[in-house]
Structures are given as C-alpha cells and as structure tokens.
Design a protein around this motif. Structure first.
Motif, short mmCIF file in Angstrom:
data_model
loop_
_atom_site.label_atom_id
_atom_site.label_comp_id
_atom_site.label_asym_id
_atom_site.label_seq_id
_atom_site.Cartn_x
_atom_site.Cartn_y
_atom_site.Cartn_z
N SER A 143 5.82 60.45 63.95
CA SER A 143 5.23 60.59 65.27
C SER A 143 4.49 59.30 65.61
O SER A 143 4.13 58.52 64.72
CB SER A 143 4.27 61.79 65.32
OG SER A 143 4.96 62.99 65.04
N ARG A 173 1.62 57.21 68.48
CA ARG A 173 0.58 57.27 69.51
C ARG A 173 0.37 55.86 70.06
O ARG A 173 0.17 54.91 69.29
CB ARG A 173 -0.72 57.82 68.91
CG ARG A 173 -1.82 58.07 69.95
CD ARG A 173 -2.89 59.01 69.37
NE ARG A 173 -3.58 58.41 68.23
CZ ARG A 173 -4.82 57.93 68.26
NH1 ARG A 173 -5.53 57.97 69.39
NH2 ARG A 173 -5.38 57.43 67.17
N LEU A 225 -1.61 65.83 65.77
CA LEU A 225 -1.82 64.44 65.34
C LEU A 225 -3.29 64.15 65.06
O LEU A 225 -3.63 63.03 64.68
CB LEU A 225 -1.27 63.46 66.38
CG LEU A 225 0.22 63.60 66.70
CD1 LEU A 225 0.67 62.48 67.64
CD2 LEU A 225 1.06 63.61 65.44
N GLU A 277 5.99 62.93 69.48
CA GLU A 277 6.14 63.66 68.23
C GLU A 277 7.61 63.86 67.91
O GLU A 277 8.31 64.59 68.60
CB GLU A 277 5.43 65.01 68.32
CG GLU A 277 3.92 64.89 68.55
CD GLU A 277 3.22 66.23 68.48
OE1 GLU A 277 3.34 66.92 67.45
OE2 GLU A 277 2.57 66.59 69.48
N GLY A 278 8.07 63.14 66.89
CA GLY A 278 9.46 63.28 66.46
C GLY A 278 10.47 62.65 67.39
O GLY A 278 11.68 62.88 67.24
#
Length: 263
Positions: A127, A129, A151, A167-168
């Motif tokens: 994942s 950010r 997260l 995410e993913g």
C-alpha cells in the motif's frame, strides 16, 4: 593430473559462461548506475581471485606431482609469501568496500527537492501514501491500525487529512524527479525492491527506513518483496509506473484522500 585438468576446465567454463550467459541485469531505469558499477567491480575481483586460486592449485598439482625419487620439502613459514598474500587480500577487500561506501553515502543523502512516498508492507500486500495539496505527509502509527484505518494514519493530524491512500493498487511516480520512499511495515519484516531501480531496503516493524531514487525511464515495473515474510511471500508483488509530470498530476488529483475515506 585429472584433478588439475578439471580445475582448468572449471576456470575456462566459468569465463565462457560469463561472456555467453543470457542472464544479466534487468534494464536500468534510475540514477543508480553506481550500483551496477560496484556490482561489476566486485564480480571481476572475485572472479579473478577464484580463477587465480584454481589455476594455482592446478599448477601445483602438475608442478609438484609425484615422480620417482622426489622428496617433499617441509617449509612451515614463508614470511615473504605471507606478506604478499596479506597485501593482495587487503587490497582486494579495500577495492570492493571503498566504492560501496561512496555509493552508500549518496544512497542515504536525499536531495532537498525529493517527493515523499510512504510504502506500507503487510502480509501480503503493498500500500502507498502520498502527500496531498499541502505537500507533506501526516503522522502515522502502527498502533492506530484498525479495520477502519488500515494504514494507521493519525486522524488528529491536520496534515494527514489530504494524504492520498492507495491500498493494493498501482503506484505512479513522475519521471526525472527524485522520490524518497519511506518504508513502514505493519506486521513482519519485508523488503521493498524494484529491480530496475537498483534500490531496495528492509522494512522493520516499529521503524521507518528509506531510500531515494530518480526514475529515468517511463514504464511499468514490478515491485517485489526481497525478505521472506511468510507463506505468501512469493505472491507479495505490486506495480509502480513511471509517467510524465502531467500524467502524474492528473492521476494524483483523481485519487481518494484519507479524509474522504474516513467519512
């Protein structure tokens, strides 16, 4: 004599395999050509030592082979030989370590203009950010991880409200711009590795590690986990795509933020 011949054939075969081998580095797509240079230097030094040792043993087997009437001379010490061997060994070790230390110094000195991208590893998923409009990442803590906050982004930090969460999914980064990857693991040891970038780093639960890279070639590259992290280790793969600045900004503006996902 048979052993001597076999040793010579091993050296010849190893050299031929090196020059004729179909396996080599994946195409370089970052600024870290220094990694290739130090790897090649290490390979040649180790290869030269390997070849020299085997040829020396083969020579000794031939030169001092058994003949009728020959006696072995016992010489427990040879200070001249010991001196040469110590100097050559020290020189080889220095030749391999010194370039690596210089490259490592560059590896950990992040350019001031680098964009931060946080990479979160967990069994068995990547994942990411990214900073939002304010250009900075908000605080995060593994202790905040929950079904509603997978997260661990701090909901009380205003800087994290506009952070982009993936995410993913696929990660996009701009070509020609330095990127600092901040690496965080939620569960066990992982290792973030993109072969074409020539950069990798362990991800340690409770710590934030990092490295930086400047992508130089647009394209799509596979993300691998280079640390055994459980039964699904081989399936822990992701994708990072290097695009133009315009395409990156367009993609970034269409991604969900932490604030929107928390509603």
């Amino acid at each position: 004599m048979v052993i001597a011949v076999v040793l010579v054939l091993i050296v010849v075969g190893s050299v031929l395999f090196h020059f004729l081998s179909p396996w080599w580095f994946s195409p370089l797509a970052s600024n870290w050509n220094y990694i290739d240079d130090t790897t090649v230097l290490t390979f040649w030094i180790c290869g030269a030592v390997f070849s020299a040792l085997l040829l020396f043993v083969a020579y000794c087997l031939f030169r001092f082979r058994h003949t009728e009437g020959r006696k072995a001379a016992y010489e427990p010490e040879n200070k001249r030989l010991e001196g040469w061997l110590t100097a050559i060994t020290a020189g080889g070790v220095i030749a391999m370590l010194a370039p690596g230390l210089l490259v490592w110094a560059q590896f950990v000195q992040v350019p001031p203009a680098a964009t931060d991208v946080e990479v979160i590893g967990q069994q068995w998923l990547w994942s990411f950010r990214l900073p939002g409009a304010d250009g900075q990442l908000g605080a995060a803590d593994n202790r905040l991880v929950s079904p509603d906050n997978t997260l661990g982004v701090s909901p009380t930090d205003p800087a994290g409200q506009d952070d982009v969460l993936i995410e993913g999914g696929e990660l996009l980064i701009p070509v020609g711009r330095p990127v600092r990857f901040l690496l965080r693991s939620i569960d066990v040891l992982h290792n973030f590795y993109v072969p074409e970038f020539r950069a990798k780093m362990d991800m340690i639960p409770g710590s934030v590690t990092y490295f930086w890279v400047t992508p130089t070639q647009p394209g799509t590259y596979e993300i691998l986990c280079a640390e055994l992290c459980g039964v699904g280790h081989s399936y822990m793969r992701g994708v990072v795509t290097v695009v133009t600045e315009e395409d990156y900004q367009a993609w970034l503006s269409g991604q969900a933020t932490f604030a929107s996902l928390s509603l």
